[in-house]
Design a protein around this motif. Sequence first.
Motif, short mmCIF file in Angstrom:
data_model
loop_
_atom_site.label_atom_id
_atom_site.label_comp_id
_atom_site.label_asym_id
_atom_site.label_seq_id
_atom_site.Cartn_x
_atom_site.Cartn_y
_atom_site.Cartn_z
N LEU A 135 -1.56 -5.04 -3.94
CA LEU A 135 -1.68 -3.63 -4.33
C LEU A 135 -3.04 -3.07 -3.94
O LEU A 135 -3.16 -1.92 -3.51
CB LEU A 135 -1.45 -3.48 -5.83
CG LEU A 135 -0.01 -3.66 -6.32
CD1 LEU A 135 0.03 -3.64 -7.85
CD2 LEU A 135 0.88 -2.57 -5.75
N ALA A 136 -4.08 -3.90 -4.09
CA ALA A 136 -5.42 -3.45 -3.69
C ALA A 136 -5.45 -3.15 -2.19
O ALA A 136 -6.01 -2.13 -1.76
CB ALA A 136 -6.46 -4.52 -4.05
N THR A 189 -6.13 0.43 4.94
CA THR A 189 -6.22 1.19 6.19
C THR A 189 -7.28 2.25 6.03
O THR A 189 -7.58 2.68 4.91
CB THR A 189 -4.88 1.85 6.53
OG1 THR A 189 -4.59 2.87 5.55
CG2 THR A 189 -3.74 0.83 6.54
N PRO A 190 -7.87 2.72 7.13
CA PRO A 190 -8.90 3.76 7.02
C PRO A 190 -8.39 5.00 6.28
O PRO A 190 -9.12 5.58 5.46
CB PRO A 190 -9.24 4.07 8.47
CG PRO A 190 -8.96 2.78 9.20
CD PRO A 190 -7.76 2.20 8.51
N ALA A 191 -7.14 5.40 6.54
CA ALA A 191 -6.62 6.60 5.89
C ALA A 191 -6.45 6.38 4.38
O ALA A 191 -6.82 7.23 3.56
CB ALA A 191 -5.28 7.00 6.51
N ALA A 224 -1.56 8.09 -0.39
CA ALA A 224 -1.81 7.76 1.01
C ALA A 224 -1.69 6.28 1.28
O ALA A 224 -2.25 5.77 2.21
CB ALA A 224 -3.21 8.24 1.40
N SER A 225 -0.95 5.57 0.48
CA SER A 225 -0.84 4.12 0.67
C SER A 225 0.59 3.75 1.03
O SER A 225 1.24 2.98 0.35
CB SER A 225 -1.29 3.37 -0.58
OG SER A 225 -0.58 3.82 -1.71
N ASN A 226 1.09 4.35 2.09
CA ASN A 226 2.40 4.01 2.64
C ASN A 226 3.53 4.22 1.64
O ASN A 226 4.54 3.52 1.64
CB ASN A 226 2.42 2.54 3.11
CG ASN A 226 1.38 2.29 4.16
OD1 ASN A 226 1.13 3.14 5.03
ND2 ASN A 226 0.74 1.13 4.11
#
Length: 316
Positions: A52-53, A59-61, A73-75
Motif C-alpha cells: 500500500l505504501a 511513481t512520481p505522479a 493518484a495511486s492507480n
Amino acid sequence: MTDSPADATPYEVLGVPATADDDALRRAYRRAARESHPDLGGDAQRFRRVQLAWERIGTPAARRAYDTGSRGASNGTGPFGASGSSAGRPDTGRDAYAPPSSRRDTRPRARSHGHPGGRSREVFLQAEREWVGLGDPIEDPYDPTLIRSAPRHIRRLLGEALAEEATASIVSDMGIGVTVWHDLDAGAEGKLDHAVLTPSGLWAVESIDWGAPVRIEHGDVVGETLAPGERPVKELVRAARAVQKQTRVRFTGRLLVVPDSAVEVDVQLVGSPKKPTALVVRRSALGQVLNGVWSPPGSVDVFEIRDRLQQTVRFV
C-alpha cells in the motif's frame, strides 16, 4: 494503513525519509518487500502495508499527489479505492481533522456533558506549535500536508482526539436513554475519556488509535507502535478507579475502544471471564456492547447514578 493521522506514512513504512530520491525509495521498497514477503518468512500484514505504501508513493505522479495532499493518484487503489479499505469515509482533507461542527438535525440524542477530544486537541496543538517553532505562524494547524509531515508522536495526539470524537458520535446516536460525560478528571491518573450511562450499566471508556494493529498479551494491549512502557488497560483501570473514588459510583465495566483495523475480532476480553479487567472493543461494535450484550445480569438505577455523577463529576 488507514486514513488516521496516527498511521505510519508510506515513507515510514518503507523506512526512508520523505526527502529520499526515487532510486533510494525504490531500493527501500524492494528491501522491505523482500523482508516482509510471507513466502520468505515475513509477516503478511507488514507485506500488505509495504504494498500500500508503494501504491501511494511508488511513481512520481503518485508521490507528487501524496506530498501535496491530493488523493486518488495511486492507480485507483489508494485510500478511497478498492484496496484502501476506506469506502464510505470522508476525504482526508482539512475537514477530516478539524473539530466536528455542531449537529443541525433534530433527532433525539444522548445527553452529553463535557467536550469529547477537547483536551487531546489542546495537547496536539501545543505539540504541533512546539515542533513548527513557537515564533512561526501556522495558518491552518489541520492542513493535511502539515500534519502528514509531523513526527508520528504528534500525529498520534490528533489521532487520539479523532478517536474520542468518533466514540462520542456513536454514543450520541444511541438516543435520549443514554447519558455520557467526556474528559473526566482522574486526578493524578490524568483523565478518563468517557463515562457512558445506559440501562445496561455505567461504562468507563477509553478511545485510542495507535495507527497499527494491536494484540492482547499478559493482560494488556501490546503493539509495535505503542510507546515504551505504555500499558493501556492498566491506565484505563487506574483512571476508572480514580473517578469511582471521586464520584462514589461504581463502573459496570471498562471498555478500550479501538479502530476496526486494529484488531481482528469485535470484542476481546482482558482478564478472567468471571471478573474481566476490561473489554477491547472494535469501534463498530461499541453500540452493541453498550446496549447490554456483554453486561452482567441485572440493571442499574439510571436516575440515581445520573444525579450522583452530575453532582460529583469534574472535567479536565
